[in-house]
Enzyme design. Structure first.
Site, PDB file in Angstrom:
ATOM      1  N   ASP A  68       0.669  -1.234  -0.105  1.00 24.00           N
ATOM      2  CA  ASP A  68      -0.072   0.046   0.073  1.00 24.00           C
ATOM      3  C   ASP A  68       0.747   1.282   0.148  1.00 24.00           C
ATOM      4  O   ASP A  68       2.042   1.244  -0.085  1.00 24.00           O
ATOM      5  CB  ASP A  68      -0.769   0.009   1.337  1.00 24.00           C
ATOM      6  N   ASN A 140      -7.486  -2.415  14.152  1.00 23.77           N
ATOM      7  CA  ASN A 140      -8.886  -2.893  13.976  1.00 23.77           C
ATOM      8  C   ASN A 140      -8.928  -4.032  12.977  1.00 23.77           C
ATOM      9  O   ASN A 140     -10.075  -4.327  12.377  1.00 23.77           O
ATOM     10  CB  ASN A 140      -9.210  -1.749  13.202  1.00 23.77           C
ATOM     11  N   HIS A 142      -7.270  -4.518  10.386  1.00 20.33           N
ATOM     12  CA  HIS A 142      -6.864  -4.149   8.807  1.00 20.33           C
ATOM     13  C   HIS A 142      -5.497  -5.012   8.224  1.00 20.33           C
ATOM     14  O   HIS A 142      -4.635  -5.160   9.104  1.00 20.33           O
ATOM     15  CB  HIS A 142      -6.798  -2.786   8.286  1.00 20.33           C
ATOM     16  N   GLU A 147      -9.548  -1.821   4.929  1.00 12.81           N
ATOM     17  CA  GLU A 147     -10.378  -1.358   6.440  1.00 12.81           C
ATOM     18  C   GLU A 147     -11.578  -2.407   6.756  1.00 12.81           C
ATOM     19  O   GLU A 147     -11.980  -2.828   5.905  1.00 12.81           O
ATOM     20  CB  GLU A 147     -10.740  -0.095   6.333  1.00 12.81           C
TER      21      GLU A 147
HETATM   22  C1  GLP Z   1      -0.584   0.338   8.705  1.00 11.77           C
HETATM   23  C2  GLP Z   1      -0.110  -0.313   7.344  1.00 11.77           C
HETATM   24  C3  GLP Z   1      -0.222  -1.727   7.435  1.00 11.77           C
HETATM   25  C4  GLP Z   1       0.263  -2.068   8.893  1.00 11.77           C
HETATM   26  C5  GLP Z   1      -0.524  -1.846   9.985  1.00 11.77           C
HETATM   27  C6  GLP Z   1       0.079  -1.651  11.418  1.00 11.77           C
HETATM   28  O1  GLP Z   1      -1.582   1.274   8.697  1.00 11.77           O
HETATM   29  N1  GLP Z   1      -1.019   0.039   6.188  1.00 11.77           N
HETATM   30  O2  GLP Z   1       0.336  -2.583   6.380  1.00 11.77           O
HETATM   31  O3  GLP Z   1       0.463  -3.561   9.017  1.00 11.77           O
HETATM   32  O4  GLP Z   1      -0.968  -0.408   9.707  1.00 11.77           O
HETATM   33  O5  GLP Z   1       1.189  -0.883  11.529  1.00 11.77           O
HETATM   34  P1  GLP Z   1       2.180  -1.203  12.734  1.00 11.77           P
HETATM   35  O6  GLP Z   1       3.026  -2.256  12.407  1.00 11.77           O
HETATM   36  O7  GLP Z   1       2.842   0.160  12.794  1.00 11.77           O
HETATM   37  O8  GLP Z   1       1.298  -1.195  13.894  1.00 11.77           O
END
Ligand code: GLP
Length: 247
Positions: A68, A140, A142, A147
């Site tokens: 992404d 959440n 995702h 989402e």
């Molecule tokens: C972000 C990314 C995801 C990631 C998630 C968790 O928004 N788009 O690909 O896995 O949130 O992030 P973190 O590892 O910083 O908790």
């Protein structure tokens, strides 16, 4: 096939094991496509891979794809996922820019974003399925930026980020106002095409989502739950993230 869960004492132990897992698969697929994720969770894994880069084969045939990218951030913006990957992994591995692919989030104009979506999906089809897709999980539930309540049958698309994701990701920006409100993400169908998936989860904040993903119903309210339908998923979690799992 059931999701295979391995629990590690802490983040560092999880990151070392994940690096081991990824290095072995790169050795077996040096000309293949490796799917990568951003966020803070895989940072330790990337650092460990760099520390052990002497063990890696020639990487000139490897291609990488990322899940992404924020919409409205140029590739050289310090909070863009392009920039993150370059600093945390690609520069250290000596990967050339033409080996790595992202959705182009630089132009938030709806027509440009649509063109970027189509271009990325075509690129993914042309490259073929990743031998491994690394994933994190949002608080959440995702995956990528898919989402809650997004459809499961999606390919690359533009998403409106949920308020909880904007708040969670605001720690990387000066304020929540600076967090882009939209992103381009691989869809659920797109990322399910990887031959293997390695999900990393660390910290208490992920415990509820992880439990739902592994033990709950497969439902769009918890996008990661779709991984129960994939035939080759490993979850590496630290004790805090695994604390709500029933066994
Ligand atoms: C972000 C990314 C995801 C990631 C998630 C968790 O928004 N788009 O690909 O896995 O949130 O992030 P973190 O590892 O910083 O908790």
């Amino acid at each position: 096939m059931q999701v295979k869960v391995t629990v590690f004492k802490d983040y560092d132990e999880m990151s070392r094991a994940a690096a081991d897992f990824v290095i072995d698969l790169i050795k077996a697929n040096p000309q293949g496509v490796l799917g990568l994720a951003t966020g803070s969770t895989p940072e330790g894994t990337y650092a460990e891979i760099l520390r052990r880069k002497d063990e890696l084969p020639d990487l000139s045939g490897l291609r990488t794809v990322n899940l992404d990218e924020y919409l409205g951030l140029a590739a050289d913006h310090p909070q863009s996922y392009h920039y993150f990957m370059r600093k945390k992994l690609f520069d250290g591995l000596g990967l050339k820019p033409e080996q790595s692919f992202f959705p182009d989030g630089s132009n938030a104009d709806p027509e440009a974003a649509h063109a970027a979506v189509i271009a990325y999906e075509h690129k993914l089809l042309e490259l073929g399925a990743p031998f491994l897709q690394i994933l994190g999980i949002g608080e959440n539930g995702h995956i990528g930026f898919n989402e809650p309540a997004s459809q499961f049958n999606t390919r690359t698309h533009v998403v409106n980020l949920s308020e909880s994701t904007i708040q969670a990701n605001s720690r990387f920006f000066n304020s929540a106002d600076e967090v882009p409100k939209q992103a381009i993400t691989m869809g659920v169908l797109t990322l399910m095409q990887a031959s293997r998936i390695l999900m990393l989860a660390s910290g208490e904040k992920k415990a509820k989502a992880l439990k739902g993903m592994i033990e709950g119903l497969v439902e769009p309210e918890l996008p990661a739950s779709i991984l129960q339908m994939h035939e080759n998923v490993n979850v590496f979690a630290d004790e805090a993230a695994a604390s709500l799992l029933s066994k």
